[in-house]
Motif scaffolding. Structure first.
Motif, PDB file in Angstrom:
ATOM      1  N   PRO A  21       6.432 -28.123  25.550  1.00  0.00           N
ATOM      2  CA  PRO A  21       6.138 -27.164  24.465  1.00  0.00           C
ATOM      3  C   PRO A  21       6.214 -27.792  23.081  1.00  0.00           C
ATOM      4  CG  PRO A  21       7.546 -26.147  26.103  1.00  0.00           C
ATOM      5  CD  PRO A  21       7.479 -27.609  26.448  1.00  0.00           C
ATOM      6  N   GLU A  22       7.106 -28.753  22.927  1.00  0.00           N
ATOM      7  CA  GLU A  22       7.270 -29.376  21.615  1.00  0.00           C
ATOM      8  C   GLU A  22       5.966 -30.068  21.188  1.00  0.00           C
ATOM      9  OE1 GLU A  22       7.960 -32.926  20.675  1.00  0.00           O
ATOM     10  OE2 GLU A  22       8.176 -32.256  18.593  1.00  0.00           O
ATOM     11  N   TYR A  23       5.256 -30.658  22.148  1.00  0.00           N
ATOM     12  CA  TYR A  23       3.964 -31.308  21.843  1.00  0.00           C
ATOM     13  C   TYR A  23       2.977 -30.291  21.290  1.00  0.00           C
ATOM     14  CZ  TYR A  23      -0.316 -34.011  22.392  1.00  0.00           C
ATOM     15  OH  TYR A  23      -1.492 -34.665  22.145  1.00  0.00           O
ATOM     16  N   PHE A  24       2.914 -29.166  21.956  1.00  0.00           N
ATOM     17  CA  PHE A  24       1.945 -28.145  21.538  1.00  0.00           C
ATOM     18  C   PHE A  24       2.364 -27.469  20.238  1.00  0.00           C
ATOM     19  CE2 PHE A  24       0.791 -28.864  25.907  1.00  0.00           C
ATOM     20  CZ  PHE A  24      -0.589 -28.741  25.899  1.00  0.00           C
ATOM     21  N   ARG A  25       3.699 -27.284  20.050  1.00  0.00           N
ATOM     22  CA  ARG A  25       4.163 -26.686  18.791  1.00  0.00           C
ATOM     23  C   ARG A  25       3.749 -27.562  17.612  1.00  0.00           C
ATOM     24  NH1 ARG A  25       8.660 -24.546  21.724  1.00  0.00           N
ATOM     25  NH2 ARG A  25       9.835 -26.481  21.516  1.00  0.00           N
ATOM     26  N   HIS A  26       3.895 -28.867  17.805  1.00  0.00           N
ATOM     27  CA  HIS A  26       3.469 -29.779  16.739  1.00  0.00           C
ATOM     28  C   HIS A  26       1.963 -29.689  16.519  1.00  0.00           C
ATOM     29  CE1 HIS A  26       3.208 -33.310  14.216  1.00  0.00           C
ATOM     30  NE2 HIS A  26       2.206 -33.724  14.982  1.00  0.00           N
ATOM     31  N   TYR A  27       1.224 -29.698  17.607  1.00  0.00           N
ATOM     32  CA  TYR A  27      -0.241 -29.693  17.517  1.00  0.00           C
ATOM     33  C   TYR A  27      -0.730 -28.425  16.826  1.00  0.00           C
ATOM     34  CZ  TYR A  27      -5.009 -30.853  18.965  1.00  0.00           C
ATOM     35  OH  TYR A  27      -6.346 -31.185  18.975  1.00  0.00           O
ATOM     36  N   GLU A  28      -0.129 -27.286  17.217  1.00  0.00           N
ATOM     37  CA  GLU A  28      -0.623 -26.035  16.638  1.00  0.00           C
ATOM     38  C   GLU A  28      -0.179 -25.867  15.181  1.00  0.00           C
ATOM     39  OE1 GLU A  28       0.843 -23.914  19.868  1.00  0.00           O
ATOM     40  OE2 GLU A  28       2.677 -23.227  18.926  1.00  0.00           O
ATOM     41  N   LYS A  29       0.895 -26.519  14.811  1.00  0.00           N
ATOM     42  CA  LYS A  29       1.261 -26.539  13.394  1.00  0.00           C
ATOM     43  C   LYS A  29       0.148 -27.214  12.586  1.00  0.00           C
ATOM     44  CE  LYS A  29       4.181 -29.585  11.655  1.00  0.00           C
ATOM     45  NZ  LYS A  29       5.440 -30.341  11.496  1.00  0.00           N
ATOM     46  N   ARG A  30      -0.375 -28.308  13.113  1.00  0.00           N
ATOM     47  CA  ARG A  30      -1.464 -29.020  12.423  1.00  0.00           C
ATOM     48  C   ARG A  30      -2.741 -28.174  12.387  1.00  0.00           C
ATOM     49  NH1 ARG A  30       1.919 -31.786   9.691  1.00  0.00           N
ATOM     50  NH2 ARG A  30       2.766 -33.674  10.674  1.00  0.00           N
ATOM     51  N   VAL A  31      -2.983 -27.466  13.464  1.00  0.00           N
ATOM     52  CA  VAL A  31      -4.164 -26.581  13.486  1.00  0.00           C
ATOM     53  C   VAL A  31      -4.016 -25.493  12.411  1.00  0.00           C
ATOM     54  CG1 VAL A  31      -5.391 -24.843  14.859  1.00  0.00           C
ATOM     55  CG2 VAL A  31      -4.757 -27.048  15.890  1.00  0.00           C
ATOM     56  N   ALA A  32      -2.806 -24.938  12.304  1.00  0.00           N
ATOM     57  CA  ALA A  32      -2.554 -23.899  11.298  1.00  0.00           C
ATOM     58  C   ALA A  32      -2.683 -24.463   9.884  1.00  0.00           C
ATOM     59  CB  ALA A  32      -1.165 -23.292  11.507  1.00  0.00           C
ATOM     60  N   GLN A  33      -2.269 -25.721   9.701  1.00  0.00           N
ATOM     61  CA  GLN A  33      -2.418 -26.338   8.373  1.00  0.00           C
ATOM     62  C   GLN A  33      -3.884 -26.575   8.028  1.00  0.00           C
ATOM     63  OE1 GLN A  33       0.444 -29.453   9.326  1.00  0.00           O
ATOM     64  NE2 GLN A  33       1.682 -28.833   7.543  1.00  0.00           N
ATOM     65  N   LEU A  34      -4.672 -26.925   9.028  1.00  0.00           N
ATOM     66  CA  LEU A  34      -6.120 -27.039   8.782  1.00  0.00           C
ATOM     67  C   LEU A  34      -6.691 -25.683   8.379  1.00  0.00           C
ATOM     68  CD1 LEU A  34      -7.281 -29.373  11.728  1.00  0.00           C
ATOM     69  CD2 LEU A  34      -6.915 -30.003   9.321  1.00  0.00           C
ATOM     70  N   LEU A  35      -6.222 -24.638   9.047  1.00  0.00           N
ATOM     71  CA  LEU A  35      -6.684 -23.283   8.708  1.00  0.00           C
ATOM     72  C   LEU A  35      -6.389 -22.964   7.247  1.00  0.00           C
ATOM     73  CD1 LEU A  35      -7.817 -20.502   9.366  1.00  0.00           C
ATOM     74  CD2 LEU A  35      -5.618 -19.905  10.398  1.00  0.00           C
ATOM     75  N   GLU A  36      -5.203 -23.355   6.802  1.00  0.00           N
ATOM     76  CA  GLU A  36      -4.847 -23.110   5.395  1.00  0.00           C
ATOM     77  C   GLU A  36      -5.794 -23.837   4.448  1.00  0.00           C
ATOM     78  OE1 GLU A  36      -0.736 -24.090   4.745  1.00  0.00           O
ATOM     79  OE2 GLU A  36      -0.147 -22.786   6.424  1.00  0.00           O
ATOM     80  N   LEU A  37      -6.332 -24.959   4.909  1.00  0.00           N
ATOM     81  CA  LEU A  37      -7.281 -25.727   4.082  1.00  0.00           C
ATOM     82  C   LEU A  37      -8.716 -25.242   4.257  1.00  0.00           C
ATOM     83  CD1 LEU A  37      -5.884 -29.337   4.688  1.00  0.00           C
ATOM     84  CD2 LEU A  37      -5.630 -27.947   2.612  1.00  0.00           C
TER      85      LEU A  37
ATOM     86  N   ALA B 224      -4.464 -20.256  25.868  1.00  0.00           N
ATOM     87  CA  ALA B 224      -3.487 -19.191  25.598  1.00  0.00           C
ATOM     88  C   ALA B 224      -2.675 -19.490  24.337  1.00  0.00           C
ATOM     89  CB  ALA B 224      -2.554 -19.028  26.801  1.00  0.00           C
ATOM     90  N   ARG B 225      -2.312 -20.764  24.145  1.00  0.00           N
ATOM     91  CA  ARG B 225      -1.491 -21.126  22.979  1.00  0.00           C
ATOM     92  C   ARG B 225      -2.291 -21.136  21.700  1.00  0.00           C
ATOM     93  NH1 ARG B 225       3.904 -24.048  23.641  1.00  0.00           N
ATOM     94  NH2 ARG B 225       3.894 -23.569  21.412  1.00  0.00           N
ATOM     95  N   LEU B 226      -3.483 -21.694  21.745  1.00  0.00           N
ATOM     96  CA  LEU B 226      -4.184 -22.037  20.500  1.00  0.00           C
ATOM     97  C   LEU B 226      -5.348 -21.116  20.160  1.00  0.00           C
ATOM     98  CD1 LEU B 226      -4.037 -25.835  21.142  1.00  0.00           C
ATOM     99  CD2 LEU B 226      -3.335 -24.785  18.973  1.00  0.00           C
TER     100      LEU B 226
END
Lengths: 540, 540
Positions: B209-225, B259-261
């Motif tokens: 899960p830690e791998y995906f939590r990190h990955y989805e944090k980056r996806v969310a940061q792209l969304l902010e941009l 499901a996660r992303l």
């Protein structure tokens, strides 16, 4: 999809049946026919009612190994026929099936003899993007279009055949049903495919056998000339009503035409010309009709459909090769190859605009433009079709009506055809498809580079790495695609690695190229005997 | 295919069920979320056994009109989550479904509020060949690729986000699972998607899960941009073993990732990079996986698959748009359009070779070449992706790892994006597709012509007849695609018919063009007020 099944009943079983034996009686059929020739079984039957719709007739043919059911057709005046083209030599037996007593249960046999010297069998897809005859003879498509030639005065049709005999074309695209445009505006089409009255009062349940007898005579004459007949089943040009029939009538036309003509080994099926301009039909209609041709043709002739501006989904299973209208695709090297990748089937650019007098922009290619289009298609590993559209004092256009050609390209296409036929039997493919858009060949064996409107001052050997190692020996020739000359480059070229991607001539030789457009270079690998390596047909 | 169904049970019915009411208890979830935002429902559940494979969890969401079932996922430590992005404002109720008592039958509701000013909803296919956000805001794709940026040291990831914030890109292609190539050869990927030990000892039934939590944090940061994340689910580069899993493990990875992303509105699914280089899978595998993404993603994000040298059959129903590698397609005007016709879907040339230092020939584009590729794609009515591949003293390549860019093209792509965003909201299409390969637009309204390496001395108005009548008023501007200038042509141009096909300026004016490559001309119709006509988004 195949119609050849392992026979559960062999020849012997058929012949031994007492019932069949009891019903055996004389039928009108030859005792032998060439392999891939047309065996025609003629039967007398009922002429009352509507034989076209009420009588079902077929025959099951078997050579003891495989069995194939072949549909028959009504030829008028109480005469029924079944045409079958055997694909193996030896003895074939058959038994008819019908919903009428006097047509069913007829049995017989014939011998399929070895094919004659000019009979190489039907053309099939071969080596993914290419074609070959059934006996393995390569077929390098150089096509032309003569839409309405079977509707012209008899003398013009004869002239058309004479022109074709002296021309380089090995395929003719032609409409099955007439369009209203008339030869020299003086003649109405002399016959129509249906019973009824022109222009539009037809009985779509009754075909006119005389129309089809004439049409198939022309198909047989093309066969004698070694020319494939790409028969266009539907077209959008009619105001005769053949584009607005109901589904049942469309299907009936397909079944009747396939039964009558499919045994001729030079037949190809083109479902429609400019299918998307026939706005009375939907994409679903075309799929249904394409699948019907696939299902009802025991000979499995080549099948495609030709577009106007909307490209068809040639990934469909029933499509054997793509038949494309798109002049832009062969106007510059680098475009034609793109459709190969998306369908992984042969691509034939059947309509690339016509050589013509420019009344319309789709008939405004110069002779050079047309030859250029063929060469652009060639080095993309695709095939091209010709058109000649000049409306002169003495005649209508070749591409509408045949007769003679007015353009200058056709003679140069003989040169191209010769180059193709001297080339690798399995066809040529782009060597480095997204980098070198000018070169097709067989890696390590054969390279054909076409410069088109690009006129480099000199040429030197540079081969992409696939199939190449150091020390290979090659011979090069300079080809002038317009003046039709082949100029050998003296001596041999020997490969040496240049960098990660390419090999060059070890001696670094360069060759001056003629300062004109339309130059090509042919490079062939030499064997130990110093002659170009013989290449064989790849097995599919 | 749609996952929105007319509810047979409305909100009221769910809420009124005594059984459901009795089971209602507190869950960790927000009371409101923006429309198209991420509503996350967190639930405590079992951590024994293998929750990844043994626990099924989903929730049915309804706004009283439509109902959608959303899969949940296990986030480790006994924590389960369900993420849902509502596509309407208003009250949404939900009820969980699970094969475990403490996870099933949980009900609740939340309010979807009006979206914030930067929230335009997910990107959808619009106007056949183009894209738009769900709220109707046009989306003109200008993409880049940064395959492994989420695996680099934290400081490099921050720098990547900073670079992106100042860059013109509104889409990033990125791998989901790491490849062995490491940033500066010093770092192993800091985390992996599965439990186990690197490099290859993984338990494919247990995600990290830690791998995906990190990955989805980056996806969310792209969304902010404001950047779309084109997530590449499979890649052929691994020797970590993620390319050789069995079907069940492949499917599990797809379901878990979706499901996660999938609730992040900037997510696109790219099934694979260079799918045909992953020779452990067949075309059937890709179809199965593509259909699985289509079936298990309640948010129906955009879906495609990216090729190496073998073009995928993008006619497949699950493919929403074509994602193409083919540099040759955008090296000359006239090629890129050809794929539009065959799939009738948006075409994105995601890989056209990279701007780079030329160690490899696929990384040898100059900055000008890259900008040229974007403009070639643009006037074909398609979209292009950028890559920057320079291996310098101070850092690895942008396209592998992010950080900063070394190339010169990216600044010029900001100019292109501005031109696109000032253009017709519904996108531009070839005006006369097989004749004028340099011009795209909207007939009678907007024309963008790109001359590329062709440098005509002067320009004069010549518009293809569609949408044009005499007396229309236009304004023209000369665009320098490299120096990023817009030079208005003085005065108005007024149409007059020239011939069968074209309209020209009634006054016959010509304009001198700069003698350099990369020049474009933009022509806009003027309204009665003398200003360019406002164009609106076509309805699909």
């Amino acid at each position: 999809m195949t119609f050849r099944l392992l026979a559960t009943l062999g020849t012997l079983a058929l012949a031994a049946s007492p019932l069949h034996a009891a019903e055996a009686e004389a039928v009108d059929a030859p005792a032998s026919v060439e392999q891939w020739g047309v065996f025609e079984l003629a039967l007398d039957g009922p002429s009352d009612g509507n034989p076209f719709t009420e009588v079902r007739l077929s025959a099951v043919f078997s050579d003891g190994t495989s069995t194939v059911e072949v549909p028959g057709f009504y030829d008028g005046d109480g005469s029924y026929k079944i045409r079958f083209s055997p694909d193996t030599t030896g003895r074939w037996s058959y038994e008819t099936k019908s919903n009428r007593w006097d047509l069913t249960g007829r049995i017989g046999s014939f011998t399929a003899t070895a094919p004659g010297p000019d009979n190489h069998g039907p053309v099939r897809v071969h080596n993914t993007y290419h074609f070959a005859h059934a006996d393995g003879t390569p077929y390098k498509q150089v096509g032309t279009t003569i839409y309405n030639w079977t509707d012209t005065p008899e003398a013009v049709q004869q002239q058309t055949l004479e022109t074709l005999a002296a021309a380089p074309f090995n395929k003719v695209r032609m409409l099955l049903t007439p369009q209203p445009t008339s030869y020299r505006k003086e003649f109405a089409p002399p016959r129509f495919p249906y019973a009824g009255e022109p222009p539009t009062d037809w009985d779509f349940t009754r075909f006119n056998p005389e129309y089809f007898r004439h049409y198939e005579k022309r198909v047989a004459q093309l066969l004698e000339l070694g020319i494939q007949a790409d028969i266009i089943l539907f077209n959008p040009y009619g105001r005769f009503g053949f584009g607005t029939m109901d589904d049942e009538s469309d299907d009936r036309l397909v079944r009747y035409t396939v039964a009558r003509l499919g045994a001729y080994r030079n037949v190809w099926w083109s479902l429609a010309n400019e299918y998307d301009f026939l706005r009375t039909k939907t994409e679903d209609d075309w799929d249904r009709l394409g699948e019907l041709v696939q299902a009802c043709d025991p000979h499995q002739r080549l099948r495609s459909i030709h577009n106007g501006t909307r490209i068809y989904n040639h990934n469909r299973d029933w499509v054997t090769h793509a038949s494309i209208q798109n002049g832009a695709a062969v106007r510059e090297p680098g475009r034609a190859q793109m459709y190969r990748d998306v369908w992984t089937k042969p691509v034939v650019y059947d309509e690339v605009n016509y050589e013509g007098d420019g009344r319309y922009r789709w008939a405004a290619l110069s002779g050079r433009d047309m030859v250029h289009a063929f060469w652009c298609g060639t080095v993309a590993g695709t095939y091209v079709g010709h058109g000649d559209y000049f409306d002169t004092e003495v005649e209508d256009t070749w591409t509408s009506f045949g007769g003679t050609m007015s353009g200058e390209s056709w003679k140069r296409l003989a040169f191209l055809r010769k180059v193709l036929e001297e080339g690798p039997p399995g066809g040529i493919d782009p060597i480095d498809k997204w980098r070198d858009v000018r070169t097709a060949g067989v890696p390590g064996q054969y390279y054909l580079t076409y410069y088109g409107n690009h006129t480099p001052a000199e040429w030197s050997l540079e081969l992409y790495r696939n199939g190449v190692t150091e020390g290979q020996r090659y011979r090069a020739e300079i080809l002038d695609t317009w003046d039709m000359t082949v100029t050998p480059v003296e001596g041999e070229l020997v490969t040496k690695q240049k960098d990660r991607y390419h090999f060059v001539d070890a001696a670094g030789r360069t060759v001056k190229l003629p300062d004109k457009p339309g130059i090509a270079v042919r490079v062939r690998r030499l064997g130990d005997d110093g002659k170009p390596t013989e290449l064989s047909l790849p097995t599919d």
